[in-house]
Design a protein around this motif. Sequence first.
Motif, PDB file in Angstrom:
ATOM      1  N   UNK A   3       0.656  -1.572   3.744  1.00 43.26           N
ATOM      2  CA  UNK A   3       1.922  -2.028   4.421  1.00 43.26           C
ATOM      3  C   UNK A   3       1.904  -2.751   5.791  1.00 43.26           C
ATOM      4  N   UNK A   4       1.082  -2.635   6.409  1.00 40.45           N
ATOM      5  CA  UNK A   4       0.916  -3.299   7.774  1.00 40.45           C
ATOM      6  C   UNK A   4      -0.195  -4.332   7.863  1.00 40.45           C
ATOM      7  N   UNK A   5      -0.546  -4.655   6.665  1.00 41.05           N
ATOM      8  CA  UNK A   5      -1.714  -5.906   6.540  1.00 41.05           C
ATOM      9  C   UNK A   5      -1.403  -6.952   7.455  1.00 41.05           C
ATOM     10  N   UNK A  32      -6.569   8.556   0.263  1.00 45.21           N
ATOM     11  CA  UNK A  32      -5.770   8.287   1.267  1.00 45.21           C
ATOM     12  C   UNK A  32      -4.191   8.616   0.897  1.00 45.21           C
ATOM     13  N   UNK A  33      -3.885   8.432  -0.367  1.00 50.16           N
ATOM     14  CA  UNK A  33      -2.482   8.553  -0.684  1.00 50.16           C
ATOM     15  C   UNK A  33      -2.111   9.965  -0.465  1.00 50.16           C
ATOM     16  N   UNK A  34      -1.015  10.164   0.431  1.00 48.15           N
ATOM     17  CA  UNK A  34      -0.477  11.288   0.706  1.00 48.15           C
ATOM     18  C   UNK A  34      -1.341  12.453   1.773  1.00 48.15           C
ATOM     19  N   UNK A  35      -2.569  11.715   1.927  1.00 46.69           N
ATOM     20  CA  UNK A  35      -3.217  12.348   2.783  1.00 46.69           C
ATOM     21  C   UNK A  35      -3.029  12.798   4.378  1.00 46.69           C
ATOM     22  N   UNK A  64      -2.704   4.894   7.543  1.00 42.17           N
ATOM     23  CA  UNK A  64      -1.235   5.074   7.410  1.00 42.17           C
ATOM     24  C   UNK A  64      -0.769   3.765   6.648  1.00 42.17           C
ATOM     25  N   UNK A  65      -1.385   2.664   6.916  1.00 39.08           N
ATOM     26  CA  UNK A  65      -1.165   1.453   6.258  1.00 39.08           C
ATOM     27  C   UNK A  65      -1.502   1.488   4.692  1.00 39.08           C
ATOM     28  N   UNK A  66      -2.509   2.334   4.581  1.00 38.14           N
ATOM     29  CA  UNK A  66      -2.828   2.471   2.988  1.00 38.14           C
ATOM     30  C   UNK A  66      -2.236   3.637   2.297  1.00 38.14           C
ATOM     31  N   UNK A  67      -1.227   4.216   2.953  1.00 36.84           N
ATOM     32  CA  UNK A  67      -0.596   5.306   2.196  1.00 36.84           C
ATOM     33  C   UNK A  67      -0.791   6.771   2.818  1.00 36.84           C
ATOM     34  N   UNK A  68      -1.562   6.874   3.886  1.00 34.64           N
ATOM     35  CA  UNK A  68      -1.757   8.488   4.186  1.00 34.64           C
ATOM     36  C   UNK A  68      -0.328   8.896   4.753  1.00 34.64           C
ATOM     37  N   UNK A  69      -0.031  10.115   4.594  1.00 33.91           N
ATOM     38  CA  UNK A  69       1.065  10.601   4.807  1.00 33.91           C
ATOM     39  C   UNK A  69       1.387  11.121   6.348  1.00 33.91           C
ATOM     40  N   UNK A  70       0.363  11.335   7.085  1.00 30.87           N
ATOM     41  CA  UNK A  70       0.461  11.601   8.608  1.00 30.87           C
ATOM     42  C   UNK A  70      -0.802  11.370   9.148  1.00 30.87           C
ATOM     43  N   UNK A  71      -0.987  10.899  10.437  1.00 31.70           N
ATOM     44  CA  UNK A  71      -2.107  10.888  11.310  1.00 31.70           C
ATOM     45  C   UNK A  71      -1.899  11.427  12.428  1.00 31.70           C
ATOM     46  N   UNK A  72      -3.086  12.215  13.103  1.00 38.10           N
ATOM     47  CA  UNK A  72      -2.845  12.740  14.471  1.00 38.10           C
ATOM     48  C   UNK A  72      -3.759  11.999  15.032  1.00 38.10           C
TER      49      UNK A  72
END
Length: 207
Positions: free
Chosen positions: A11-13, A43-46, A63-71
């Motif tokens: 999404x942020x490509x 990565x999706x929903x990870x 996150x750009x590739x679909x992870x749900x959340x990053x800390x």
Amino acid sequence: MSEAGRVIAGSARGTRLLAPGEGTRPMGDRVKQTLFAILEPNLPAAKVLDLFAGSGAGGIEALSRGAARTVFVERDVTAVRCIGDNLAKARVAERGRVVKGDAVGYLIDKAAADGPFDVVLVDPPYAETGLMEAALARLGPAILTIEAIVVAKHFWRTPPPESVGLLASVRSRRFGETALTFYRRADEAGRTIGDDSSLGSREEAAR
């Protein structure tokens, strides 16, 4: 501020990210492309943990590739501000959380409350070799999902241990002076848990 490269996909490509200073070591595009091609199916929903986050480029790519959340965990105040700016630039700020503090201390005191994580990126300063093993050793069962993937980015001449704490290495990839070592959780017999078929050959130098 200097640049920390661009977001490769998702999404942020194409978003250009900032680096907190000349002393940081941004992940090169070639390393990032290979790393996230390998991680893509996971990565999706990870839920992702980016330790020693620097500019936050690794966690933002996830996150750009679909992870749900990053800390993101980073001790340098300038880098913490930079991560916040980069999250906003990439339009993923609502899915990112930045923790200012020592990464090993975070793993001891706070990570279990935020976990468990599906993907963990570990990228301490190359000169502080003890930090890598200290962080890997503290990735316990409350912090990692059963099939979690842990990726250690390091200088190729100073690889982390093949086995540390709950983890056993399953693959390594080299890119000039930089190397990536991939870990899975291991059972009591030392056998890794999870499907490693997407991680490539046991050891490979990328050219």
